[in-house]
Scaffold this motif. Structure first.
Motif, short mmCIF file in Angstrom:
data_model
loop_
_atom_site.label_atom_id
_atom_site.label_comp_id
_atom_site.label_asym_id
_atom_site.label_seq_id
_atom_site.Cartn_x
_atom_site.Cartn_y
_atom_site.Cartn_z
N MET A 362 96.90 158.80 86.50
CA MET A 362 96.01 159.03 85.36
C MET A 362 95.75 157.71 84.65
SD MET A 362 98.08 162.39 84.10
CE MET A 362 99.61 161.62 84.64
N ALA A 363 94.50 157.46 84.30
CA ALA A 363 94.13 156.21 83.68
C ALA A 363 93.50 156.47 82.31
CB ALA A 363 93.15 155.44 84.56
N VAL A 364 93.95 155.71 81.31
CA VAL A 364 93.38 155.76 79.97
C VAL A 364 92.94 154.36 79.61
CG1 VAL A 364 93.84 156.24 77.53
CG2 VAL A 364 94.93 157.64 79.31
N SER A 365 91.75 154.22 79.03
CA SER A 365 91.26 152.88 78.72
C SER A 365 90.27 152.92 77.57
CB SER A 365 90.57 152.27 79.95
OG SER A 365 90.02 151.00 79.64
N CYS A 366 90.30 151.85 76.76
CA CYS A 366 89.30 151.68 75.71
C CYS A 366 88.19 150.75 76.17
CB CYS A 366 89.94 151.16 74.43
SG CYS A 366 90.73 149.54 74.63
N ASN A 367 88.19 150.39 77.46
CA ASN A 367 87.17 149.49 78.01
C ASN A 367 86.65 150.08 79.32
OD1 ASN A 367 85.61 147.45 79.08
ND2 ASN A 367 87.08 145.83 78.68
N PRO A 368 85.48 150.74 79.30
CA PRO A 368 84.96 151.36 80.52
C PRO A 368 84.78 150.38 81.68
CG PRO A 368 83.76 152.16 78.61
CD PRO A 368 84.63 151.04 78.13
N LEU A 395 83.93 155.69 66.03
CA LEU A 395 82.63 156.17 65.58
C LEU A 395 81.69 155.04 65.19
CD1 LEU A 395 83.79 159.18 63.36
CD2 LEU A 395 83.02 159.24 65.76
N TYR A 396 80.43 155.16 65.61
CA TYR A 396 79.35 154.24 65.24
C TYR A 396 79.55 152.82 65.78
CZ TYR A 396 78.60 158.01 61.85
OH TYR A 396 78.43 159.23 61.25
N SER A 397 80.52 152.61 66.66
CA SER A 397 80.75 151.29 67.24
C SER A 397 80.32 151.29 68.70
CB SER A 397 82.23 150.92 67.14
OG SER A 397 82.97 151.58 68.15
N ALA A 398 80.49 150.13 69.34
CA ALA A 398 80.14 150.02 70.76
C ALA A 398 81.34 150.28 71.66
CB ALA A 398 79.56 148.63 71.04
N HIS A 399 82.40 150.82 71.12
CA HIS A 399 83.61 151.09 71.89
C HIS A 399 83.74 152.57 72.19
CE1 HIS A 399 84.78 146.97 71.19
NE2 HIS A 399 84.70 147.15 69.89
N VAL A 400 84.36 152.89 73.32
CA VAL A 400 84.61 154.27 73.69
C VAL A 400 85.88 154.33 74.54
CG1 VAL A 400 83.11 154.13 75.73
CG2 VAL A 400 83.62 156.36 74.72
N GLU A 401 86.71 155.32 74.28
CA GLU A 401 87.90 155.58 75.09
C GLU A 401 87.47 156.43 76.29
OE1 GLU A 401 92.10 154.73 75.02
OE2 GLU A 401 90.69 154.41 73.37
N ALA A 402 88.22 156.38 77.37
CA ALA A 402 87.92 157.21 78.53
C ALA A 402 89.19 157.56 79.28
CB ALA A 402 86.92 156.53 79.46
N PHE A 403 89.18 158.73 79.90
CA PHE A 403 90.31 159.23 80.69
C PHE A 403 89.81 159.62 82.07
CE2 PHE A 403 92.56 162.85 82.47
CZ PHE A 403 93.89 162.42 82.44
N ALA A 404 90.57 159.25 83.10
CA ALA A 404 90.24 159.62 84.48
C ALA A 404 91.50 159.95 85.23
CB ALA A 404 89.48 158.50 85.17
#
Length: 408
Positions: A362-368, A395-404
């Motif tokens: 499982m991978a978690v990251s704040c950098n796609p 919120l409202y920023s250019a960052h997003v968390e992601a899980f795979a």
């Protein structure tokens, strides 16, 4: 005088700017939306057509000046779609047609940690975020992103800053909401406070009911246990230790990890574990070995485990996984592995994982971008990737968390 340049916006870029094309080259227009025409005159951009229907009024008076938010001019639906597209594009850049789920968006005013600039100018103190692309601070009077307790504390923090900050010098102020109150650190505060100044500052902190106040790395006031509850376990948090930005996102990430675990499960590893954000939820199901380079984080996790109930065995180990990633042989001892590295990702560790026999990764990251790179490595090593879940906890920023999740 030369005529104004007029361009039509085609799409939104990775930094939230509108992108138009001119002579085959991209032109970036701040706060612009697709389909809108914008004119540039004397270096300044202005809307020159009807607005995109997804354009909305900003929710904060500081927007377009404060650099903390980039996209308050987008509707919630447009924001959500853009965050998902950031993940889609990152995977596509690596040749991966990922199944990316709709972005999960956290609630407003939910961010529990703020990294603020602070400047003292005589008796005047400015606390806030910096202007977009500038060093100038925007004095904070409201914020739709931060926990309201943090915003409410700013006037009192200005009074403390008058006493702990060097005149005409700036610094960083970190404010975190823990279970029982605010943890405040003036990272660049004075180290030569007199006994009288300490007493005065301590009295201010008591009046504000701050849980802990640190100045220049030294704890000045500690009123109660600086703990945060993770998966039902109280974890003591030292100043500056990493926490997920929003508790709601932390819970969602833990739930996704637990749901992805294999049915036959005895052992799991948490790589880049921090204080145990994912270790502790996993330890409700399996014996977990947690690795992190931060000695303080590992100490906090180990201490929390000693006093916790209902957990399977947890081993907390200090190890720099960038310099010394787990070997294939070590990895093969686990039924599941989760890794949540810093923004740089975990290129070498991913290469070892790709050669391992671990059933579920499982991978978690704040950098796609680095997540997609590491995903490419795992897939090339024989793993199958499941759906990718974007989590908008920034919120409202250019960052997003992601899980795979990846399976053999």
């Amino acid at each position: 005088m030369a005529d104004a340049v007029k361009l039509t916006i085609e799409r939104i870029g990775a930094k939230g700017h509108g992108i138009a094309m001119r002579d085959g080259e991209p032109v970036y227009v701040p706060f612009a939306l697709p389909g809108e025409a914008w004119a540039q005159n004397a270096g300044a951009w202005s809307l020159a057509s009807d607005a995109n229907p997804e354009r909305v009024s900003p929710v904060c008076r500081h927007f377009m000046q404060c650099g903390g938010c980039l996209t308050q001019h987008m509707s919630p639906a447009a924001n959500r779609a853009w965050k998902r597209d950031l993940v889609v594009d990152a995977f596509r850049h690596r040749g991966l047609d990922a199944e990316v789920m709709p972005a999960v968006v956290v609630g407003a005013a939910s961010r529990r940690r703020a990294f603020l600039g602070v400047e003292r100018r005589g008796r005047e103190v400015i606390i806030g975020f910096r202007e977009e692309g500038q060093h100038t601070l925007v004095d904070l009077s409201e914020c739709p992103v931060l926990d309201p307790a943090i915003v409410a504390a700013v006037p009192g923090l200005r009074e403390i800053a008058k006493r702990v900050m060097v005149d005409r010098e700036g610094g960083r102020l970190v404010v975190t909401r823990l279970d029982h109150g605010l943890d405040v650190s003036f990272d660049n505060g004075r180290k030569d406070l007199s006994a009288h100044e300490r007493s005065t500052v301590g009295a201010l902190a008591e009046t504000m009911r701050l849980l802990r106040l640190s100045v220049g790395g030294e704890v000045i006031v500690a009123r109660g246990p600086p703990v945060v509850t993770i998966a039902g376990v109280a974890v003591t948090v030292e100043p500056g230790l990493f926490l997920q930005a929003v508790p709601e996102a932390e819970t969602l990430l833990a739930d996704l990890c637990v749901a992805a675990l294999p049915k036959r499960l005895k052992t799991a590893a948490d790589l880049f574990s921090g204080v145990g954000t994912l270790t502790l939820p996993l330890a409700r199901r399996a014996a977990v070995t947690a690795y992190d380079s931060d000695k303080r984080a590992i100490s906090s996790l180990a201490n929390a485990v000693r006093h916790a109930q209902g957990l399977r065995p947890v081993a907390a180990i200090v190890r720099d996984l960038y310099r010394d990633p787990l070997s294939v042989r070590e990895l093969n001892a686990f039924d599941a592995v989760v890794f949540d590295p810093p923004r740089a990702g975990a290129a070498e560790q991913a290469e070892r994982l790709a050669k391992s026999k671990v059933p579920v990764v499982m991978a978690v990251s704040c950098n796609p971008a680095t997540l997609a790179r590491d995903a490419r490595t795992l897939i090339d090593g024989g793993y199958r990737m499941g759906p990718v879940t974007p989590i908008d906890q920034f919120l409202y920023s250019a960052h997003v968390e992601a899980f795979a999740v990846f399976r053999r």
